[in-house]
Scaffold this motif. Sequence first.
Motif, PDB file in Angstrom:
ATOM      1  N   ALA A 104      14.114  64.647  73.035  1.00  0.00           N
ATOM      2  CA  ALA A 104      13.155  64.145  74.024  1.00  0.00           C
ATOM      3  C   ALA A 104      11.768  63.992  73.409  1.00  0.00           C
ATOM      4  N   GLU A 105      11.366  64.957  72.607  1.00  0.00           N
ATOM      5  CA  GLU A 105      10.042  64.875  71.983  1.00  0.00           C
ATOM      6  C   GLU A 105       9.969  63.731  70.976  1.00  0.00           C
ATOM      7  N   ALA A 106      11.019  63.551  70.187  1.00  0.00           N
ATOM      8  CA  ALA A 106      11.036  62.453  69.206  1.00  0.00           C
ATOM      9  C   ALA A 106      10.935  61.101  69.915  1.00  0.00           C
ATOM     10  N   LEU A 107      11.657  60.951  71.014  1.00  0.00           N
ATOM     11  CA  LEU A 107      11.609  59.696  71.777  1.00  0.00           C
ATOM     12  C   LEU A 107      10.249  59.510  72.447  1.00  0.00           C
ATOM     13  N   TYR A 108       9.712  60.584  72.980  1.00  0.00           N
ATOM     14  CA  TYR A 108       8.408  60.544  73.643  1.00  0.00           C
ATOM     15  C   TYR A 108       7.311  60.116  72.666  1.00  0.00           C
ATOM     16  N   ARG A 109       7.346  60.650  71.470  1.00  0.00           N
ATOM     17  CA  ARG A 109       6.334  60.297  70.468  1.00  0.00           C
ATOM     18  C   ARG A 109       6.386  58.810  70.098  1.00  0.00           C
ATOM     19  N   LEU A 110       7.570  58.219  70.173  1.00  0.00           N
ATOM     20  CA  LEU A 110       7.705  56.781  69.898  1.00  0.00           C
ATOM     21  C   LEU A 110       7.310  55.909  71.093  1.00  0.00           C
ATOM     22  N   ASP A 111       7.118  56.516  72.224  1.00  0.00           N
ATOM     23  CA  ASP A 111       6.773  55.770  73.441  1.00  0.00           C
ATOM     24  C   ASP A 111       5.300  55.376  73.373  1.00  0.00           C
ATOM     25  N   GLN A 112       5.035  54.331  72.602  1.00  0.00           N
ATOM     26  CA  GLN A 112       3.673  53.858  72.376  1.00  0.00           C
ATOM     27  C   GLN A 112       3.612  52.349  72.517  1.00  0.00           C
ATOM     28  N   GLU A 113       2.459  51.901  72.940  1.00  0.00           N
ATOM     29  CA  GLU A 113       2.230  50.472  73.150  1.00  0.00           C
ATOM     30  C   GLU A 113       2.501  49.649  71.895  1.00  0.00           C
ATOM     31  N   LYS A 114       2.119  50.184  70.732  1.00  0.00           N
ATOM     32  CA  LYS A 114       2.295  49.412  69.492  1.00  0.00           C
ATOM     33  C   LYS A 114       3.761  49.132  69.187  1.00  0.00           C
ATOM     34  N   PHE A 115       4.673  49.929  69.744  1.00  0.00           N
ATOM     35  CA  PHE A 115       6.107  49.687  69.568  1.00  0.00           C
ATOM     36  C   PHE A 115       6.689  48.948  70.772  1.00  0.00           C
ATOM     37  N   ARG A 164      14.088  52.947  70.696  1.00  0.00           N
ATOM     38  CA  ARG A 164      13.553  54.229  70.236  1.00  0.00           C
ATOM     39  C   ARG A 164      14.694  55.160  69.825  1.00  0.00           C
ATOM     40  N   CYS A 165      15.780  55.148  70.585  1.00  0.00           N
ATOM     41  CA  CYS A 165      16.959  55.943  70.214  1.00  0.00           C
ATOM     42  C   CYS A 165      17.511  55.502  68.865  1.00  0.00           C
ATOM     43  N   ALA A 166      17.556  54.203  68.634  1.00  0.00           N
ATOM     44  CA  ALA A 166      18.074  53.681  67.358  1.00  0.00           C
ATOM     45  C   ALA A 166      17.186  54.118  66.198  1.00  0.00           C
ATOM     46  N   VAL A 167      15.871  54.148  66.412  1.00  0.00           N
ATOM     47  CA  VAL A 167      14.954  54.615  65.366  1.00  0.00           C
ATOM     48  C   VAL A 167      15.222  56.084  65.052  1.00  0.00           C
ATOM     49  N   VAL A 168      15.379  56.906  66.070  1.00  0.00           N
ATOM     50  CA  VAL A 168      15.682  58.326  65.846  1.00  0.00           C
ATOM     51  C   VAL A 168      17.017  58.468  65.116  1.00  0.00           C
ATOM     52  N   ALA A 169      18.018  57.726  65.553  1.00  0.00           N
ATOM     53  CA  ALA A 169      19.344  57.794  64.921  1.00  0.00           C
ATOM     54  C   ALA A 169      19.300  57.378  63.457  1.00  0.00           C
ATOM     55  N   ALA A 170      18.362  56.513  63.110  1.00  0.00           N
ATOM     56  CA  ALA A 170      18.234  56.055  61.722  1.00  0.00           C
ATOM     57  C   ALA A 170      17.776  57.177  60.797  1.00  0.00           C
ATOM     58  N   GLY A 171      17.228  58.244  61.377  1.00  0.00           N
ATOM     59  CA  GLY A 171      16.887  59.410  60.581  1.00  0.00           C
ATOM     60  C   GLY A 171      15.399  59.683  60.468  1.00  0.00           C
ATOM     61  N   GLN A 172      15.107  60.843  59.937  1.00  0.00           N
ATOM     62  CA  GLN A 172      13.733  61.327  59.849  1.00  0.00           C
ATOM     63  C   GLN A 172      12.827  60.386  59.068  1.00  0.00           C
ATOM     64  N   ALA A 173      13.289  59.883  57.928  1.00  0.00           N
ATOM     65  CA  ALA A 173      12.438  59.026  57.096  1.00  0.00           C
ATOM     66  C   ALA A 173      12.041  57.753  57.847  1.00  0.00           C
ATOM     67  N   VAL A 174      12.988  57.136  58.533  1.00  0.00           N
ATOM     68  CA  VAL A 174      12.690  55.924  59.298  1.00  0.00           C
ATOM     69  C   VAL A 174      11.758  56.261  60.453  1.00  0.00           C
ATOM     70  N   TRP A 175      12.083  57.338  61.194  1.00  0.00           N
ATOM     71  CA  TRP A 175      11.265  57.746  62.337  1.00  0.00           C
ATOM     72  C   TRP A 175       9.810  57.962  61.911  1.00  0.00           C
ATOM     73  N   GLU A 176       9.619  58.675  60.813  1.00  0.00           N
ATOM     74  CA  GLU A 176       8.259  58.929  60.339  1.00  0.00           C
ATOM     75  C   GLU A 176       7.581  57.655  59.857  1.00  0.00           C
ATOM     76  N   ASP A 228       3.641  52.128  59.952  1.00  0.00           N
ATOM     77  CA  ASP A 228       3.813  50.670  59.894  1.00  0.00           C
ATOM     78  C   ASP A 228       4.676  50.248  61.075  1.00  0.00           C
ATOM     79  N   ALA A 229       4.041  49.824  62.159  1.00  0.00           N
ATOM     80  CA  ALA A 229       4.752  49.463  63.399  1.00  0.00           C
ATOM     81  C   ALA A 229       5.772  48.351  63.174  1.00  0.00           C
ATOM     82  N   ASP A 230       5.553  47.505  62.181  1.00  0.00           N
ATOM     83  CA  ASP A 230       6.511  46.430  61.906  1.00  0.00           C
ATOM     84  C   ASP A 230       7.883  46.973  61.511  1.00  0.00           C
ATOM     85  N   LYS A 231       7.947  48.197  61.020  1.00  0.00           N
ATOM     86  CA  LYS A 231       9.235  48.803  60.661  1.00  0.00           C
ATOM     87  C   LYS A 231      10.062  49.137  61.900  1.00  0.00           C
TER      88      LYS A 231
END
Length: 155
Positions: free
Chosen positions: A45-56, A83-95, A100-103
Amino acid sequence: MSWADFWALIATLNSEATEESCHRLAEELSRRPVTDISGFAERLAEALYRLDQEKFGTLPLVDLTGRFGSPFPQSSDVFLYARCAVVAAGQAVWESVFFDADKFTPYTAGERNGEWLLYVPDKAYELATGKEWDRSTRYCVESYSNRDGWPDLRS
């Protein structure tokens, strides 16, 4: 659950939240104490919440345009699944997306849908206890719930 433990479990998805990979993860998680299942739910939930941003959330869908060729926006559900797909892609992708929002853009494509990841804690709890889990987490995963990430939506 530590972030290191969370990301180690996410790594078992092999970068994709498919029905099969998420079922395997739920089975793995179900063999752990219920506190680990709760901890996983909190970290997710926290990982998804942190990605919940306008730039994404304002990035258009990949390879889809509206009438007259205009970019096609993400719906709230598509944004959650991306956002779930980004988390599933792993820590390196999530970070990396935070720098770089384009990622984040490739994860808006329909075939990268990470919806199955949302159900992992519930399934793990059911497998572990035989009961349905009526849970809540500290962070809301719904799109647009992170007021700091959406400054124009603040009331």
